[in-house]
Write an enzyme that holds these catalytic residues in place. Sequence first.
Site, PDB file in Angstrom:
ATOM      1  N   THR A 204       0.844  -1.184   0.000  1.00 34.99           N
ATOM      2  CA  THR A 204       0.000   0.000   0.000  1.00 34.99           C
ATOM      3  C   THR A 204       0.873   1.225   0.000  1.00 34.99           C
ATOM      4  O   THR A 204       1.944   1.196   0.594  1.00 34.99           O
ATOM      5  CB  THR A 204      -0.807  -0.029   1.324  1.00 34.99           C
ATOM      6  OG1 THR A 204      -1.621  -1.181   1.306  1.00 34.99           O
ATOM      7  CG2 THR A 204      -1.615   1.219   1.544  1.00 34.99           C
ATOM      8  N   ARG A 232     -13.150  -8.776   0.460  1.00 37.62           N
ATOM      9  CA  ARG A 232     -12.250  -8.588   1.609  1.00 37.62           C
ATOM     10  C   ARG A 232     -11.777  -7.121   1.677  1.00 37.62           C
ATOM     11  O   ARG A 232     -11.396  -6.527   0.681  1.00 37.62           O
ATOM     12  CB  ARG A 232     -11.055  -9.520   1.461  1.00 37.62           C
ATOM     13  CG  ARG A 232      -9.994  -9.398   2.562  1.00 37.62           C
ATOM     14  CD  ARG A 232      -8.865  -8.475   2.169  1.00 37.62           C
ATOM     15  NE  ARG A 232      -7.789  -8.465   3.172  1.00 37.62           N
ATOM     16  CZ  ARG A 232      -6.785  -7.601   3.163  1.00 37.62           C
ATOM     17  NH1 ARG A 232      -6.700  -6.679   2.230  1.00 37.62           N
ATOM     18  NH2 ARG A 232      -5.851  -7.653   4.085  1.00 37.62           N
ATOM     19  N   GLY A 234      -9.056  -4.627   3.715  1.00 38.32           N
ATOM     20  CA  GLY A 234      -7.876  -4.641   4.578  1.00 38.32           C
ATOM     21  C   GLY A 234      -7.909  -3.501   5.574  1.00 38.32           C
ATOM     22  O   GLY A 234      -8.959  -2.925   5.872  1.00 38.32           O
ATOM     23  N   ASP A 235      -6.734  -3.173   6.077  1.00 42.83           N
ATOM     24  CA  ASP A 235      -6.611  -2.069   7.028  1.00 42.83           C
ATOM     25  C   ASP A 235      -6.620  -0.700   6.348  1.00 42.83           C
ATOM     26  O   ASP A 235      -6.983   0.313   6.957  1.00 42.83           O
ATOM     27  CB  ASP A 235      -5.301  -2.206   7.809  1.00 42.83           C
ATOM     28  CG  ASP A 235      -4.086  -2.254   6.869  1.00 42.83           C
ATOM     29  OD1 ASP A 235      -4.216  -2.802   5.754  1.00 42.83           O
ATOM     30  OD2 ASP A 235      -3.014  -1.737   7.243  1.00 42.83           O
ATOM     31  N   THR A 255       1.337  -0.594   6.334  1.00 47.46           N
ATOM     32  CA  THR A 255       1.325  -1.431   5.144  1.00 47.46           C
ATOM     33  C   THR A 255       1.651  -2.856   5.567  1.00 47.46           C
ATOM     34  O   THR A 255       2.241  -3.079   6.619  1.00 47.46           O
ATOM     35  CB  THR A 255       2.340  -0.906   4.109  1.00 47.46           C
ATOM     36  OG1 THR A 255       2.317  -1.739   2.950  1.00 47.46           O
ATOM     37  CG2 THR A 255       3.754  -0.877   4.654  1.00 47.46           C
ATOM     38  N   GLY A 256       1.242  -3.804   4.758  1.00 45.77           N
ATOM     39  CA  GLY A 256       1.461  -5.199   5.112  1.00 45.77           C
ATOM     40  C   GLY A 256       0.135  -5.907   5.305  1.00 45.77           C
ATOM     41  O   GLY A 256      -0.903  -5.441   4.825  1.00 45.77           O
ATOM     42  N   GLY A 258      -3.073  -6.583   6.384  1.00 49.99           N
ATOM     43  CA  GLY A 258      -3.995  -5.659   7.024  1.00 49.99           C
ATOM     44  C   GLY A 258      -4.752  -6.232   8.197  1.00 49.99           C
ATOM     45  O   GLY A 258      -5.090  -5.505   9.149  1.00 49.99           O
TER      46      GLY A 258
HETATM   47  N1  ASP Z   1      -2.343  -3.402   4.025  1.00 49.52           N
HETATM   48  C1  ASP Z   1      -2.828  -3.818   2.743  1.00 49.52           C
HETATM   49  C2  ASP Z   1      -3.993  -4.743   2.932  1.00 49.52           C
HETATM   50  O1  ASP Z   1      -4.017  -5.507   3.877  1.00 49.52           O
HETATM   51  C3  ASP Z   1      -1.819  -4.459   1.887  1.00 49.52           C
HETATM   52  C4  ASP Z   1      -0.409  -3.964   2.017  1.00 49.52           C
HETATM   53  O2  ASP Z   1      -0.156  -2.870   2.419  1.00 49.52           O
HETATM   54  O3  ASP Z   1       0.511  -4.703   1.728  1.00 49.52           O
HETATM   55  O4  ASP Z   1      -4.865  -4.757   2.098  1.00 49.52           O
END
Ligand code: ASP
Length: 344
Positions: A204, A232, A234-235, A255-256, A258
């Site tokens: 993200t 779905r 995410g965060d 990021t990551g 979520g």
């Molecule tokens: N945080 C994002 C999600 O979970 C994805 C990401 O940032 O890698 O959708």
Amino acid sequence: MLNRRKFIRSTALSAGCIAVGNTAFSMIGQQQIQAQKTEPIIISTWDFGIAANKAGWQILAEGGRALDAIEHAAWVPEADVHNQTVGYGGLPDRDGFVTLDACIMDELGNCGAVLAIQNIKHPISVARKVMEKTPHVMLAGDGALQFALENGFLKENLLTKESEAAWREWLKTAKYSPVMNIENKQYRNSSPQKLPGNQYNHDTIGILAIDAKGNISGGCTTSGMAYKLHGRIGDSPIIGAGLYVDNEVGGATSTGVGEEVVRNVGSFLVVELMRQGYAPEDACKEAVLRIIKKKPEIAKNIQVGFLAINKKGEHGAFAIQKGFSYAVCNARQQDLLIPGKSYY
Ligand code: ASP
């Protein structure tokens, strides 16, 4: 004074933005007093934050509002066909739909978000419209699309040939398993089909900015986890999870994976820790530690990174895994990439 400032700005701008914004001059009689003033700055997650920051900086350097800088910055990865984790060209969900999440928050605590919106290239701008033109904070799915179309956004196909090919390749095994740090250039420059593991791509852009008035805004935009279940969320579009701004304290974004951020209301936590006196990096670290403490087995194999800035413009980041980085742009440097520290 105004003329003098304008002169300094335009001279500095033509000289490549050197020394814009970090100094204010005032005239008292014949004496020129130099006073410290808030320095505009924009920071973004990952190396693709460099290009985004550059666009946002154009706004900040002209004395513009942090919120506008955020929107302009987000447009860059959203429109970048080669960026398969944000906007146009993003990898689709399990059923082949590109669904986008975005949110934005300003210095007054106003915020807006769109969740799982389809066929709109710039979800950040729809999120801003939700914030500014509706009594609501979030619109999801078909309702978000309907609202976007009513507000003049174009319906576009966002699934590129490359992302469709990657999805079809993934369908052969249809296994949902992560490739961490897909943001790193060596991965993003290779075709998705060649990615190690099972092309479970994500990342993200989270952006935080402070303008010359010292006001803070933030934004977050993503296509989310590739091959996620249809619907779905995410965060990233959840205020408090993927993004939070408090103009008295600072801002944070994540990021990551979520789900782990949502469980811990990560970005809100980071801002609240800064309110208690934590430095940005320490606040990000504490939020990461919460995730690891709650789910140590899961955390071993996933990436989550937080990025934060405080009211003074100090910034920092911390991630579960190595490989997280963020881009910084201010009057002195426009393309600085800082590796975030990590737990592992
Ligand atoms: N945080 C994002 C999600 O979970 C994805 C990401 O940032 O890698 O959708």
